[in-house]
Design a protein around this motif. Structure first.
Motif, short mmCIF file in Angstrom:
data_model
loop_
_atom_site.label_atom_id
_atom_site.label_comp_id
_atom_site.label_asym_id
_atom_site.label_seq_id
_atom_site.Cartn_x
_atom_site.Cartn_y
_atom_site.Cartn_z
N ALA A 31 -1.04 -10.19 -0.41
CA ALA A 31 -0.87 -10.08 -1.86
C ALA A 31 -1.45 -8.76 -2.35
N LEU A 32 -0.75 -8.13 -3.28
CA LEU A 32 -1.25 -6.93 -3.97
C LEU A 32 -1.52 -7.33 -5.41
N VAL A 33 -2.76 -7.20 -5.84
CA VAL A 33 -3.16 -7.57 -7.20
C VAL A 33 -3.45 -6.29 -7.98
N LEU A 34 -2.77 -6.15 -9.12
CA LEU A 34 -2.90 -4.94 -9.94
C LEU A 34 -3.44 -5.32 -11.32
N LEU A 51 -0.25 2.55 0.51
CA LEU A 51 0.19 1.38 1.29
C LEU A 51 1.51 1.66 1.99
N GLU A 52 2.43 2.33 1.31
CA GLU A 52 3.71 2.65 1.93
C GLU A 52 3.53 3.60 3.11
N GLU A 53 2.66 4.59 2.95
CA GLU A 53 2.41 5.53 4.05
C GLU A 53 1.87 4.81 5.29
N ILE A 54 1.00 3.84 5.06
CA ILE A 54 0.41 3.10 6.18
C ILE A 54 1.40 2.10 6.75
N GLY A 55 2.33 1.66 5.90
CA GLY A 55 3.34 0.72 6.37
C GLY A 55 3.09 -0.71 5.95
N ILE A 56 2.31 -0.91 4.90
CA ILE A 56 2.02 -2.26 4.41
C ILE A 56 2.92 -2.58 3.23
N LYS A 57 3.73 -3.61 3.37
CA LYS A 57 4.57 -4.10 2.28
C LYS A 57 4.05 -5.47 1.87
N PRO A 58 3.56 -5.63 0.64
CA PRO A 58 3.04 -6.93 0.24
C PRO A 58 4.13 -7.99 0.18
N ASP A 59 3.72 -9.22 0.36
CA ASP A 59 4.65 -10.35 0.23
C ASP A 59 4.71 -10.85 -1.20
N ILE A 60 3.67 -10.61 -1.95
CA ILE A 60 3.64 -11.00 -3.36
C ILE A 60 2.81 -9.99 -4.14
N ILE A 61 3.25 -9.71 -5.36
CA ILE A 61 2.51 -8.82 -6.26
C ILE A 61 2.15 -9.61 -7.51
N VAL A 62 0.89 -9.52 -7.91
CA VAL A 62 0.41 -10.16 -9.14
C VAL A 62 -0.08 -9.05 -10.07
N ILE A 69 3.58 -4.12 -15.33
CA ILE A 69 4.73 -3.21 -15.41
C ILE A 69 4.94 -2.49 -14.08
N ILE A 70 3.89 -1.88 -13.56
CA ILE A 70 4.01 -1.17 -12.28
C ILE A 70 4.41 -2.14 -11.17
N GLY A 71 3.72 -3.28 -11.12
CA GLY A 71 4.00 -4.26 -10.07
C GLY A 71 5.38 -4.87 -10.20
N ILE A 229 -5.70 -10.18 0.61
CA ILE A 229 -5.55 -9.67 -0.76
C ILE A 229 -6.03 -8.22 -0.82
N ILE A 230 -5.14 -7.36 -1.29
CA ILE A 230 -5.47 -5.96 -1.57
C ILE A 230 -5.45 -5.82 -3.09
N GLY A 231 -6.54 -5.37 -3.66
CA GLY A 231 -6.64 -5.29 -5.12
C GLY A 231 -6.85 -3.87 -5.60
N SER A 232 -6.12 -3.51 -6.66
CA SER A 232 -6.33 -2.23 -7.34
C SER A 232 -6.80 -2.54 -8.75
N ASN A 233 -8.05 -2.24 -9.03
CA ASN A 233 -8.66 -2.64 -10.29
C ASN A 233 -9.13 -1.41 -11.07
N VAL A 234 -8.58 -1.23 -12.26
CA VAL A 234 -9.01 -0.12 -13.12
C VAL A 234 -9.67 -0.64 -14.39
N GLY A 235 -9.69 -1.97 -14.58
CA GLY A 235 -10.34 -2.56 -15.74
C GLY A 235 -11.78 -2.88 -15.43
N ARG A 236 -12.57 -1.86 -15.21
CA ARG A 236 -13.95 -2.03 -14.74
C ARG A 236 -14.72 -2.97 -15.65
N MET A 237 -15.28 -4.04 -15.06
CA MET A 237 -15.99 -5.07 -15.83
C MET A 237 -17.50 -4.90 -15.80
#
Length: 734
Positions: A31-34, A51-62, A69-71, A229-237
């Protein structure tokens, strides 16, 4: 032989065990969580690229908010190259502020469109700010354009990558996870910032930004079977007191308390947590390239962890993800059209019949948008959007429009400051269909040192906008200085009262023909008790029949990059009369001959390379009058910002410096865009006035585009006025 048989049996058992292990152990679900984060969310594109360069394609995006929008676009098949192009070329400021292209607005509505900082609904005789500042008309149309190919899917599980979008239903105070329905609605709902965007109504719910409760949907990924789970988080809490900084950041963190709790609860479930350091770039869409680069570089720092995941996945067979491209000519068959939000059922029926006739049986995104632009341009709607309701398993669609007509009464509020009129508050009240069906009443005023009031009542006929009759009234005042070269001799306070009546017809959105009558009553009173031409006070009145042609095809009221404005007006002025009071208190009344007057105005804008805009234009007026008192010369020249129709600008001269009846002014200049909302402008103008007097001038100005209108500071200089002239304007330019 016996040993050989045992050996073969051993090999067979190992091979069987291998086959058994492969059949009993399934591939881990990635899963890729954005997270959400407005412009910061563009860094997700750099993460996906890694992720594309490494060759990882997620099975689900949240995704949440910008992450949705991006996901969502990536899940439905857009490539990272496509996403980069969208990030760099999209006018995010336009979509997030609902800054509609002026060319969409009917000519009869253009001058009043987007004039106010706030627009309020009048409820129970009081202004009501509503549920947000932005209806999201332009944003949702753009999202529908991007996601139009996704209508072929029954649900988000059928996307090339399974997808989920997180929103919040404010009516029930609970999270709502989109797994089907129109993708454009899922994206629009997920990023509806509370108090900024009007909440999105969908299936009886009132949806806002998912970040209110769940800005980083790790829990949704787990609920959908995620193993990695691979997460990209920019909403720093987790910010300390020093990092909170300003009030806006503190307010943002308060509204995200629910998300902070959710983040702390589930962040340890994330196998690779990528947090691009873009905390201060929440509104910097102009820095899209830099933000994406930061996302890419941050993801590269986690390359070792990502490669470990890739090696684990390599043990299993993977299916390639197909990328699609947006096809603006893609069509879907429609079986019916439905309109939600119209209060007038007769109008609704007529409109459905018209749309069925114009759209036919198969529709493309551009066909639908053309019809929406036509309706929105009437100025009668707060927003109009649409979606296709697909019959599951079948290639059949129902086209559903969702709109909101503007309320019967609205109140507008804006601000204005210029060196000519000082500070002012601008207010407007508009009532629709109040006195008569298909009518509009508007009254607008400025509370300032030099106030004005304009009022009109319009009755529309035929198809509501193409033909109408209008009653109008204007009152305004200004100050007319009297100069002798560089010396100001005196000044007159000038008041105008102008009632009128006209008939108008427009053939296109950009052109208007106007035939009318007006009565003008003007008073001049010496402001400094030093009479010029022995005149201490004067009253001037006349009757006018006029024919006006107006053409306007510019794309923005203040910062046009393309298009032209053209006006020509032929007037017959009759019974002009002046009553004059002299310094010795004697007075006289005199009627002057009737006369014709013709006026021209033309401005044109061209986009050059590298953010340069070329502007050219001229204005001209001829009446044949010359040897008449200055009171009869109602038109003035000078200054940078004309305050009314009786003034025209001339860079290099003070406001209203020249008083003339006949004139020709040519101007040419350049505007350069430093950043998204910061401009530099330079202009040269040349003029001819009564007696074939020549005038030259020019100047430079710095401009900042703000939510309450442009902020402009300029300095100009002419050959005949020895002092430089400084001009400042804030807010709406009249």
């Amino acid at each position: 032989m016996k040993k050989i048989g045992v050996y073969i049996l051993f090999i067979f058992m190992l091979f069987s065990n291998y086959i058994y292990s492969q059949s009993t152990f399934k591939k881990p679900v990635v899963a890729l969580v954005l997270s959400g984060g407005t412009a910061k969310g563009l860094s997700h594109i750099g993460v996906i690229k890694t992720l594309e360069e490494i060759g990882i394609k997620p099975d689900i995006i949240v995704g949440t908010s910008m992450g949705s929008i991006i996901g969502g676009l990536y899940a439905m098949g857009y490539s990272t190259d496509d996403l980069e192009k969208i990030a760099l070329t999209s006018d995010w400021y336009k979509y997030l502020s609902n800054d509609t292209d002026l060319r969409k607005i009917n000519i009869e509505q253009k001058d009043e469109f987007s004039n106010y900082l706030f627009d309020f609904i009048i409820k129970k005789k009081k202004p009501d700010p509503g549920k947000g500042l932005v209806y999201g008309h332009e944003l949702e149309l753009y999202l529908n354009k991007l996601t139009y190919p996704a209508y072929k899917y029954d649900n988000f599980d059928q996307f090339p990558i399974k997808y989920r979008a997180i929103a919040v239903d404010v009516l029930n105070a609970e999270k709502y996870v989109f797994k089907d329905g129109p993708l454009s609605i899922a994206l629009r709902s997920s990023m509806s910032l509370p108090t900024i965007f009007i909440p999105k109504k969908y299936k009886g719910k009132l949806l806002v930004d998912g970040g209110v409760i769940d800005n980083f949907g790790v829990d949704v990924a787990l609920e959908n079977g995620a193993d990695i789970i691979i997460g990209s988080n920019v909403g720093r809490m987790n910010l300390d007191e020093e990092q909170l900084g300003s009030f806006p950041r503190l307010f943002w963190l308060i509204t995200m308390i629910g998300s902070k709790q959710n983040y702390n609860k589930y962040k340890d479930s994330v196998d690779v947590l990528i947090e691009p350091p873009v905390l201060d770039m929440g509104t910097r869409f102009d820095k899209a390239a830099e933000i994406m680069k930061i996302g890419y570089e941050t993801a590269q720092k986690h390359r070792k962890e990502l490669l470990a995941i890739k090696r684990k996945l390599d043990k299993f067979e993977s299916k390639p993800v197909k990328n699609i491209r947006f096809n603006k000519n893609q069509v879907y068959p429609i079986t019916d059209i439905k309109i939600n939000g119209l209060k007038n059922k007769t109008f609704e029926t007529q409109l459905i019949v018209l749309l069925k006739k114009k759209l036919g049986k198969r529709v493309s995104q551009q066909m639908i948008k053309t019809e929406i632009d036509e309706l929105y341009g009437s100025g009668e709607f707060a927003y109009i959007n649409y979606y296709l309701d697909k019959t599951p398993g079948k290639n059949k669609y129902k086209l559903i429009f969702h709109c909101q007509q503007l309320p019967l009464n609205t109140f507008g509020l804006g601000i204005h400051y210029s060196d000519q009129v000082d500070f002012g508050i601008i207010t407007s009240l508009t009532s629709r269909n109040y006195l008569l069906p298909n009518s509009k009443f508007n009254i607008k005023g400025r509370i300032s040192k030099y106030p004005y009031v304009t009022q009109y009542f319009t009755k529309y006929f035929l198809d509501r906008t193409r033909f109408g009759i209008r009653q109008s009234f204007q009152y305004f005042n200004d100050r007319i200085p009297i100069y002798d070269r560089n010396n100001k001799l005196t000044a007159y306070n000038r008041n105008f009262i102008i009632p009128g009546f006209n008939v108008f017809v427009s053939q296109t959105k950009n052109s208007l023909m106007n035939l009318g009558y007006k009565y003008t009553f003007t008073t001049y009173k010496d402001a400094f008790r030093y009479a010029f031409e022995d005149i201490s006070q004067s009253e001037y009145q006349k009757h006018t029949l006029f024919l006006l042609f107006y053409f306007n095809s510019v794309n923005d009221k203040y910062f046009a990059t393309t298009g032209s404005i053209f006006k020509t007006k032929l007037s017959f002025n009759f019974q002009p009369q002046i009553e004059t009071t002299y310094h010795n208190n004697e007075s006289e009344s005199k009627i002057y001959p009737d006369y014709f007057n013709i006026q021209f105005l033309w401005n044109s804008y061209y986009t050059l390379k590298n953010n340069w805009i070329l502007e050219n234009g001229f204005c001209a007026e001829y009446s044949g009058l010359s040897d008449v008192p200055f009171i009869l010369k109602t038109k003035t020249m000078g200054g940078m910002f004309p305050d009314n129709d009786y003034q025209s600008s001339f860079w290099g001269l003070p406001d209203n410096y020249l008083i003339t009846t006949n004139k020709f002014v040519f101007r040419t200049g350049l505007r350069y865009q430093f950043e998204k909302n910061i401009y530099f402008r330079t202009l040269f103008n040349f003029g001819i006035t009564d007696g074939w007097k020549y005038h030259y001038g020019g100047g430079i100005a710095a401009i900042i585009k703000t939510p309450f209108g442009p902020v402009i500071a300029g300095i100009t200089k002419s050959t005949e006025y020895k002092y430089p002239v400084i001009h400042i304007n804030i807010g709406v330019i009249q």
